[in-house]
Design a protein around this motif. Structure first.
Motif, short mmCIF file in Angstrom:
data_model
loop_
_atom_site.label_atom_id
_atom_site.label_comp_id
_atom_site.label_asym_id
_atom_site.label_seq_id
_atom_site.Cartn_x
_atom_site.Cartn_y
_atom_site.Cartn_z
N ALA A 5 1.08 -0.87 -0.27
CA ALA A 5 0.44 0.01 0.21
C ALA A 5 0.87 1.21 -0.08
N ASP A 6 1.90 1.39 0.15
CA ASP A 6 3.12 2.35 0.51
C ASP A 6 3.53 2.45 -1.08
N VAL A 7 3.01 1.59 -1.49
CA VAL A 7 3.58 2.01 -3.37
C VAL A 7 2.95 2.83 -3.75
N LEU A 8 3.38 4.26 -4.15
CA LEU A 8 2.41 4.95 -5.25
C LEU A 8 2.30 4.84 -6.44
N ASP A 9 1.06 5.06 -7.33
CA ASP A 9 1.33 4.89 -9.17
C ASP A 9 2.36 5.59 -9.88
N ALA A 125 7.29 4.44 -5.67
CA ALA A 125 6.76 4.50 -6.89
C ALA A 125 6.49 3.73 -8.09
N ARG A 126 5.93 2.94 -8.44
CA ARG A 126 5.73 2.00 -9.42
C ARG A 126 6.52 3.33 -10.67
N ASN A 127 5.81 4.50 -10.30
CA ASN A 127 6.99 5.31 -11.97
C ASN A 127 6.39 6.43 -10.98
N LEU A 375 14.48 3.63 -19.04
CA LEU A 375 13.82 2.36 -17.73
C LEU A 375 12.53 2.45 -17.55
N PRO A 376 11.92 1.06 -17.14
CA PRO A 376 10.63 1.18 -17.82
C PRO A 376 9.94 1.83 -16.94
N GLY A 377 8.89 2.85 -15.90
CA GLY A 377 8.36 3.99 -15.31
C GLY A 377 9.63 4.83 -15.01
N LEU A 378 10.01 5.31 -16.13
CA LEU A 378 10.39 6.66 -15.79
C LEU A 378 10.31 7.30 -16.85
N TYR A 379 9.83 8.48 -17.17
CA TYR A 379 9.85 9.74 -17.78
C TYR A 379 10.03 11.10 -17.95
N PHE A 380 10.11 11.84 -18.78
CA PHE A 380 10.48 13.27 -18.31
C PHE A 380 9.74 13.48 -19.29
N ARG A 410 -0.58 1.95 -18.55
CA ARG A 410 -0.07 0.75 -18.78
C ARG A 410 0.63 -0.44 -17.83
N HIS A 411 1.39 0.70 -17.76
CA HIS A 411 3.03 -0.07 -16.14
C HIS A 411 2.78 0.04 -15.48
N SER A 412 1.29 0.59 -14.38
CA SER A 412 0.93 0.58 -13.64
C SER A 412 -0.01 -0.13 -13.06
#
Length: 412
Positions: A5-9, A125-127, A375-380, A410-412
């Motif tokens: 539960a402590d991991v944010l989307d 977080a996952r992303n 890297l999966p889940g990394l965005y700019f 999709r990654h979440s």
């Protein structure tokens, strides 16, 4: 991947227009996230813009996702403080989850989950969307290190007004967007101004009855892909100079008394600077860039069969410029009465907190494709020229944010 539960989307780093735009779409998709901001909403706009700063896009284009301009002055421009108020209002109306005064010191990864070390604790977080900007760390040439101690040096991001500089003449280095606007402000304040120019294009503020930014958006000029821009110019060029409320050309600055110089090449003998013999070429380059944009607009008007008025002469582009009597190859700072130098020589992003293998290139800047990191889940988000000419302009976030959030969903 950890589903506790402590991991944010998602976590968004930065509460400027890009970060807030992404948060808007994350909220609409119902994704659990937070926006981390080292200071206040729009902190870079608060602390790295001069007092009289105005946006370069007209009000009708200075809008956030889901909004539209409905005020009385669609082709006016917002002041710095009005733009900050726009960001604050957007965040408040959309109830975006912002954690102010929360600086990120490290972004790492553990077993597929991103970890953010902040001044207020650890987040997972996952992303992660990095929206902290790639134009907020000033870059100075090495010549700055050789200037004598009596010269007051400041970057464009630290400049606030003419009154804050010591008395005496001012040298502005760099004739991009910030350089020409600051040089003009200093000249209008009665200061003696020297401007070391550079090879930068120019845009007219208005053309054939419209603000030029309206034409550029409508005609597709801003949608040209990054790859094509690089192919045409050989690199990502500096954005063409666009005065916030009127056209600014090197010629118009010289007519206001600004002493134009060639490109700064170095420092010699303490207080003497060396300059390239390229002033006329820099003036011509600005003229040619403006002519190219006008031809693009003319072609669009013709092909779309738009009933547009003929162009009126622009005083900033028709005024005769004051050429130096002889080539100025060096500048004696003390002999010219110069006491201040304003460095308008570019910016880069500070991504030193991103401690992820392969996420940054050798220069410490993001590796990505259209804002999607390696890297999966990394965005700019909000990077200049990330996908097209439009990227890095507030207009782009309406398209960029939902695309990135779709990846995140999709990654979440």
């Amino acid at each position: 991947m950890d589903d506790s539960a402590d991991v944010l989307d998602a976590v968004v780093v930065g509460a400027g227009w890009a970060g807030l735009g992404v948060s808007y779409w994350l909220t609409r998709r119902g994704l659990r996230h937070t926006v981390l901001e080292r200071g206040r909403i729009g902190e870079t706009w608060r602390t790295q813009r001069w007092a009289s700063f105005h946006m370069n896009s007209p009000n009708v284009q200075t809008v956030m996702p889901g909004d539209r301009y409905e005020g009385p002055d669609p082709y006016g421009v917002l002041t710095r403080d009005q733009f900050i108020a726009l960001l604050e209002d957007f965040a408040w109306r959309n109830e975006l989850p912002i954690q102010a005064d929360t600086a990120v010191s490290a972004l790492t990864q553990d077993d597929g989950v991103y970890q953010l070390t902040t001044s207020n604790g650890m987040l997972r977080a996952r992303n992660v969307v990095v929206a902290s900007g790639n134009l907020n760390c000033p870059v100075r040439p090495i010549a700055s290190d050789g200037l004598p101690p009596y010269i007051y040096q400041i970057d464009a991001s630290g400049y606030r007004s003419a009154a804050d500089l010591p008395g005496g003449a001012v040298l502005v280095v760099g004739s991009g967007q910030s350089g020409v606007q600051i040089a003009e402000e200093l000249a209008q304040a009665g200061r003696t101004v020297f401007l070391a120019t550079s090879r930068v294009g120019r845009l007219p503020r208005r053309y054939r009855g419209r603000d030029v930014m309206i034409w550029l958006e409508e005609s597709g000029f801003l949608d040209v892909r990054r790859e094509e821009v690089i192919r045409l110019a050989g690199r990502i060029p500096a954005r063409g100079v666009l005065g916030s409320e009127h056209t600014i050309s090197l010629q118009s600055l010289s007519a206001q008394g600004v002493v134009l110089l060639g490109r700064l090449t170095g420092a010699a003998n303490g207080d003497r600077l060396t300059l390239a013999d390229d002033l006329e070429a820099n003036v011509r380059f600005g003229d040619q860039a403006s002519d190219n944009v006008k031809r693009h607009i003319d072609d669009y008007i013709s092909q779309a069969r738009i009933d547009a008025p003929v162009s009126d002469p622009d005083p900033a582009e028709t005024v005769a410029w004051r050429r130096p009597d002889t080539f100025i190859g060096s500048l004696d700072l003390s002999g010219s009465g110069i006491t201040s130098v304003v460095w308008c020589t570019g910016f880069k992003g500070d991504f030193s907190y991103v401690r992820l293998a392969d996420a940054l290139d050798a220069a410490g800047q993001p590796v990505h494709t259209d804002g999607v990191g390696v890297l999966p889940g990394l965005y700019f988000a909000g990077l200049d020229f990330a996908s097209t000419r439009k990227s890095g302009i507030i207009l782009a976030i309406a398209e960029e944010a939902p695309r990135l959030v779709e990846h995140i969903a999709r990654h979440s």
